[in-house]
Every structure is written in C-alpha cells, then in structure tokens.
Write a protein that holds these residues in place. Sequence first.
Motif, PDB file in Angstrom:
ATOM      1  N   GLU A 230       0.840  -1.082   0.087  1.00 28.65           N
ATOM      2  CA  GLU A 230       0.134  -0.029   0.089  1.00 28.65           C
ATOM      3  C   GLU A 230       0.877   1.295  -0.013  1.00 28.65           C
ATOM      4  N   PRO A 231       0.474   2.325  -0.294  1.00 27.75           N
ATOM      5  CA  PRO A 231       1.342   3.756   0.031  1.00 27.75           C
ATOM      6  C   PRO A 231       1.658   3.911   1.368  1.00 27.75           C
ATOM      7  N   VAL A 232       2.837   4.060   1.315  1.00 24.53           N
ATOM      8  CA  VAL A 232       3.500   4.220   2.663  1.00 24.53           C
ATOM      9  C   VAL A 232       4.369   5.470   2.888  1.00 24.53           C
ATOM     10  N   ASP A 233       4.024   6.333   3.887  1.00 26.65           N
ATOM     11  CA  ASP A 233       5.110   7.497   4.127  1.00 26.65           C
ATOM     12  C   ASP A 233       6.402   7.037   4.801  1.00 26.65           C
ATOM     13  N   ALA A 234       7.156   6.859   4.042  1.00 24.93           N
ATOM     14  CA  ALA A 234       8.479   6.348   4.403  1.00 24.93           C
ATOM     15  C   ALA A 234       9.168   7.235   5.521  1.00 24.93           C
ATOM     16  N   PHE A 267       6.751   8.860  -0.381  1.00 29.36           N
ATOM     17  CA  PHE A 267       5.644   8.044  -0.541  1.00 29.36           C
ATOM     18  C   PHE A 267       6.212   6.624  -1.250  1.00 29.36           C
ATOM     19  N   VAL A 268       6.027   5.636  -0.840  1.00 28.40           N
ATOM     20  CA  VAL A 268       6.573   4.299  -1.434  1.00 28.40           C
ATOM     21  C   VAL A 268       5.202   3.216  -1.423  1.00 28.40           C
ATOM     22  N   GLU A 269       5.451   2.341  -2.347  1.00 26.00           N
ATOM     23  CA  GLU A 269       4.433   0.976  -2.250  1.00 26.00           C
ATOM     24  C   GLU A 269       5.295   0.129  -1.648  1.00 26.00           C
ATOM     25  N   ALA A 270       4.801  -0.266  -0.448  1.00 28.80           N
ATOM     26  CA  ALA A 270       5.543  -1.225   0.639  1.00 28.80           C
ATOM     27  C   ALA A 270       4.685  -1.604   1.590  1.00 28.80           C
ATOM     28  N   ASP A 271       4.867  -2.672   2.207  1.00 27.63           N
ATOM     29  CA  ASP A 271       4.124  -3.195   3.400  1.00 27.63           C
ATOM     30  C   ASP A 271       4.782  -2.706   4.715  1.00 27.63           C
ATOM     31  N   ARG A 272       3.972  -1.705   5.194  1.00 25.08           N
ATOM     32  CA  ARG A 272       4.492  -0.790   6.343  1.00 25.08           C
ATOM     33  C   ARG A 272       5.280  -1.572   7.465  1.00 25.08           C
ATOM     34  N   SER A 304      15.581   8.992  -7.112  1.00 19.96           N
ATOM     35  CA  SER A 304      15.077   9.393  -8.563  1.00 19.96           C
ATOM     36  C   SER A 304      13.591   9.504  -8.471  1.00 19.96           C
ATOM     37  N   PRO A 305      12.820  10.187  -9.668  1.00 18.13           N
ATOM     38  CA  PRO A 305      11.642  10.433  -9.633  1.00 18.13           C
ATOM     39  C   PRO A 305      10.725   9.025  -9.497  1.00 18.13           C
ATOM     40  N   GLU A 306      11.470   7.895 -10.038  1.00 16.68           N
ATOM     41  CA  GLU A 306      10.807   6.716 -10.123  1.00 16.68           C
ATOM     42  C   GLU A 306      11.008   5.772  -8.766  1.00 16.68           C
ATOM     43  N   LYS A 307      12.257   6.164  -8.090  1.00 14.64           N
ATOM     44  CA  LYS A 307      12.736   5.313  -7.300  1.00 14.64           C
ATOM     45  C   LYS A 307      13.054   6.063  -5.805  1.00 14.64           C
ATOM     46  N   GLU A 377      16.272   0.597  -2.081  1.00 13.68           N
ATOM     47  CA  GLU A 377      15.381   1.090  -3.002  1.00 13.68           C
ATOM     48  C   GLU A 377      13.974   0.511  -3.132  1.00 13.68           C
ATOM     49  N   LEU A 378      13.082   1.377  -3.212  1.00 12.63           N
ATOM     50  CA  LEU A 378      11.554   0.844  -3.339  1.00 12.63           C
ATOM     51  C   LEU A 378      10.901   1.888  -4.459  1.00 12.63           C
ATOM     52  N   GLU A 379       9.870   1.279  -4.962  1.00 12.27           N
ATOM     53  CA  GLU A 379       9.209   2.342  -6.140  1.00 12.27           C
ATOM     54  C   GLU A 379       8.468   3.454  -5.190  1.00 12.27           C
ATOM     55  N   ARG A 380       8.788   4.727  -5.987  1.00 13.57           N
ATOM     56  CA  ARG A 380       8.373   5.676  -5.564  1.00 13.57           C
ATOM     57  C   ARG A 380       6.795   6.050  -5.939  1.00 13.57           C
TER      58      ARG A 380
END
Length: 527
Positions: A230-234, A267-272, A304-307, A377-380
């Motif tokens: 889900e969207p997670v605020d790193a 924000f990244v896509e991750a399991d918080r 980067s804009p993607e990561k 690195e995670l998907e931003r």
Amino acid sequence: MADQESFDRIKERAEALAQENEELRAKLREKNEKDRHIASLASFPLENLDPVLRVCKNGIILFANAPALNILKKWSVGIDDPIPEPFLTTVQKAIQSKRREQLELGIEGLIYLFRFAGIPKMDYVNVYGNDVTERIKAEALTLKSKQEAEKANRAKSEFLSNMSHELRTPMNAIIGFAKILKRNKAQTLSERQKESVNEILKASLHLLELINDILDLTRIESGKLTLSLEPVDAKTVIDEVLSMAQPLAQKRNIEIRDAINENENLFVEADRTRLKQVLLNLASNAIKYNIENGTASLDCNGSSPEKLRINITDTGKGISPNHFQSLFEPFNRLEADLSFVEGVGIGLTITKQLLELMGGSIGLTSEVGKGSCFSIELERIQNPGLQSKAAEASRRQEPSNLAGRRYTVLYIEDNPANLRLVEQILSDELPEAQLLSAPHAQLGIDLAQAHRPNLILMDINLPGMDGLEAFKELQQIQETKDVPVVAISANAMKKDIKKALELGFKEYIVKPIDPQELLDSMEKYLK
C-alpha cells in the motif's frame, strides 16, 4: 528428286519417333519414381517400430504390422479376426463421432496410448499406438514428488505453528512478569533488583527477536509470508525507527543523524510493517557494528523520480568487498562471532528477501576502516491521493481512561502462568476490574452467559473445545453474541491470525503479552 523427298520424310519420321521415345522414357522414369514413393509409403507401417492397425467398421482387423501383431497375440487374434475389447468400442466411437479417439492400455507391464483416426468417406479406422511407459512413469514420479513436497510443506507449516506456540507460551510469562516488575508503581525494588529485571527483559526480548526472525525466514523460504502492499509514508516510518533506535545509540554513544528532506515526496509502495522491520534492522546494525562514539546517518541521496533510495551509513570498521555476497547468506556473521554483538546472522538475509518481495532491492558500499553504507530502493509513488495509514498508526495512544470505571472481564485460559500475568496487569493498572477466569471453553461459555461480561479475552489453544469453536458457540447465545471477544494466543502464524479475525474476533494479541498493548486493546472495547 523423288528419292530425296522420300529420304527427308523418313528422316523427319525417325526424328519424331526418337522424340516420342524420349518422352515415353521420361514418363516411365516418372512413373517408376512415383511407384517407388508409393511403395515407400506403403512399407512405412510395416517398418514402424510402434503398432499400427486398420480396422473396418464391423471390427474386423484388416491390417496389422509386426508390433501390432505381437500385442494382438495377447488375445489370440490376428488379421481377419474381430478386434477384441476395449478396442472395438473405441473403433465404433471413432467411426460414429468422426473424431479422433484415444485409449490408454496396460499390456504385459507396458503402457500404450492408442490413437484412433477415422478416415473420411471410408468405413475403417487407422489405429496408431505408442509405448508411453517411460513417460507415464516419469509423470507418476513427478506427481509423487510434488505430493511429497506438499506434504513436507504442510508438515513444516504445522511444525512452525506448533514451535511458535510452544516457544511463545513460556516467553509470555517471562516477559510479562518482568514488565510488571519494571512498571512497579510501589517502587519496592532495589537498584540491584531493577538491574536484574532489565537483564531478564533484555535477554528474553532478544530471544523473542530470534524466534521471530527464524519464523520469518522459514515463512519466506516456504512462500508462506504474505505482504500487504500500500502507499506508505517512508518519512513517518523512518521517524519511528529512529525513535526506537535512539536508546541503543545512546548506550554506545553513537550519534544518529537524520538527513532526510522532509519536503520531498517520500511515499513508496510497501508493506508498512515489513518496511519498518527492514529499516530497524539496518539502523540497529549501523549502531551495533559501529565504533565507540561513532555516527550513523539516514539520507535519501541518489533517489530518482521513480525510485526512493534510503541510505543507512555508519562509521564502523567496514566490510571487505570479498564478503559482500556472503553477507546476505543465512547464519553467516563473518567475523562478528568474535565480537560482543549478539545475533545469529539472519537479519540481512530476511531484509534482502523482504525488500525483493516488496519489489525493492538492497545495495552495499563499504571501505575497510572507514564504514559502510547500506542502500535500499523502493518504487516511489507520486501523490498517493489518500491519507497514509502510517501516519494514523504512528499516533501515540492517549493515556488509559478506564481507571475508575466498573466492568467485568472474562479470561478463558488454561495456562495458570498466563492467567496470573493478566490478573497482575489488571490488579496493578485497573484495580476496579472484576476478572473472571475459566480454564476451559465450556466453563467460559457458562460464565459468559451467566455474568454477561463487558469483554472476553480468549486463548485459542484450549483443551477440548478450542477458542475458535468457543467463539462460534458464544455467537449463538443471545446473552453473549454482542460481547466483544479479543484473542490472546501464542499462535503467531499469519493464517491463524487471519482465520480468527475473519471469524469475528475483535482483535488478536500475540503472546508474549505486552501490558500496555493489552490495556490499549481493552480501552477500545470497554465502552
């Protein structure tokens, strides 16, 4: 003159005859070639090492090559004899349906697959057989291996579930009572006793961490670990991790530097929960393997804009490039076994695998004598468009407002130590509470029906009727169907938790019980 004309005519006729003769020879050669080709085609069934038959619509064998005749000997039949069952039925089906039919048959220890092909506008069927014994054996062996692997996985999962329960049950008493002693409001413990309690807590929490790590690693390797992406605020997760790591850093005089740009989209896509586990492990390593009075820092340089790249840097003694690959192998601690640092060497293995499951990666740069930098690195995610669940989860719990109220709590638990622990927590924190207890499910159901408690705490692994069945019984009783029930269990497997919550339990608390977690849970449902 007449003689010359006659000669010319004879010559022309001879030439014409010679040409006609050559054409006839060419046609003869073509015919011979066709005959040889036809003969070659005709001899194919005879030369075929697999059985080939032709059967008319009445079931009479019109043709059979040598391998087919060898098979037919089993039924003492040959050419011009009726074909036996189960061939006959399949032949008739092929003629009537005008489709290709198949028949698998075991003959004298071998397995044959026969294909029946009806010939259009003809009243016969060609039958082509293949020896598929080896293929069938290979398929059976593959199926057997698959079934054995599935059985082993089920046994492994069952073992994990049982091990988790058996290990957590005594840990519940050790950690729970140690925390009660540490909270000691009467301040009756001496400084030496307080130090002893802290050592008990430190050792038991370390053991619990090892138990969790081993279970995590096993679940990952068996494919049983599920993530909720889900969207997670790193940034929020990083703040929590730094707060948790700060006491460890202070103990070793390590300075933690937060160099994260708060204005940047993090924000990244991750399991918080798993992202927090990853960052906490790396931050703890940056402290544990640092030099005395060193520094550890977190930044997002290289993003980067993607990561989104999060770097965890330390000023430790560094790692040789020769050890980079083996660093992520389970139970490989390099020369850390010779140091004061506790652990079994699976933290980085789990970290790497968790990141890969979340679509991320981990990298390492290091210089011997100067320190190391682990980068993840995670998907931003740009503009997630929803409030981060992380922000909500990170809010501090307000102080309990249950004190002074009168309510009844029923605890269904067969382990006396666990029961005494909850009794002690409520006695110290909520003396107004009336705690009822039952060592097995049926008595608990009877007490619930008679006393109508405000809240039921339910163990899952109960003797006789387990907690899940007891919950179903409570839902069928008018006096108890609306009473909130919270599961308290040493079963920490994801599937056990999911099953209980889907059944209708309000919450699932995994042992060892944290006193504050129990009080916070009670506050939610005692209203």
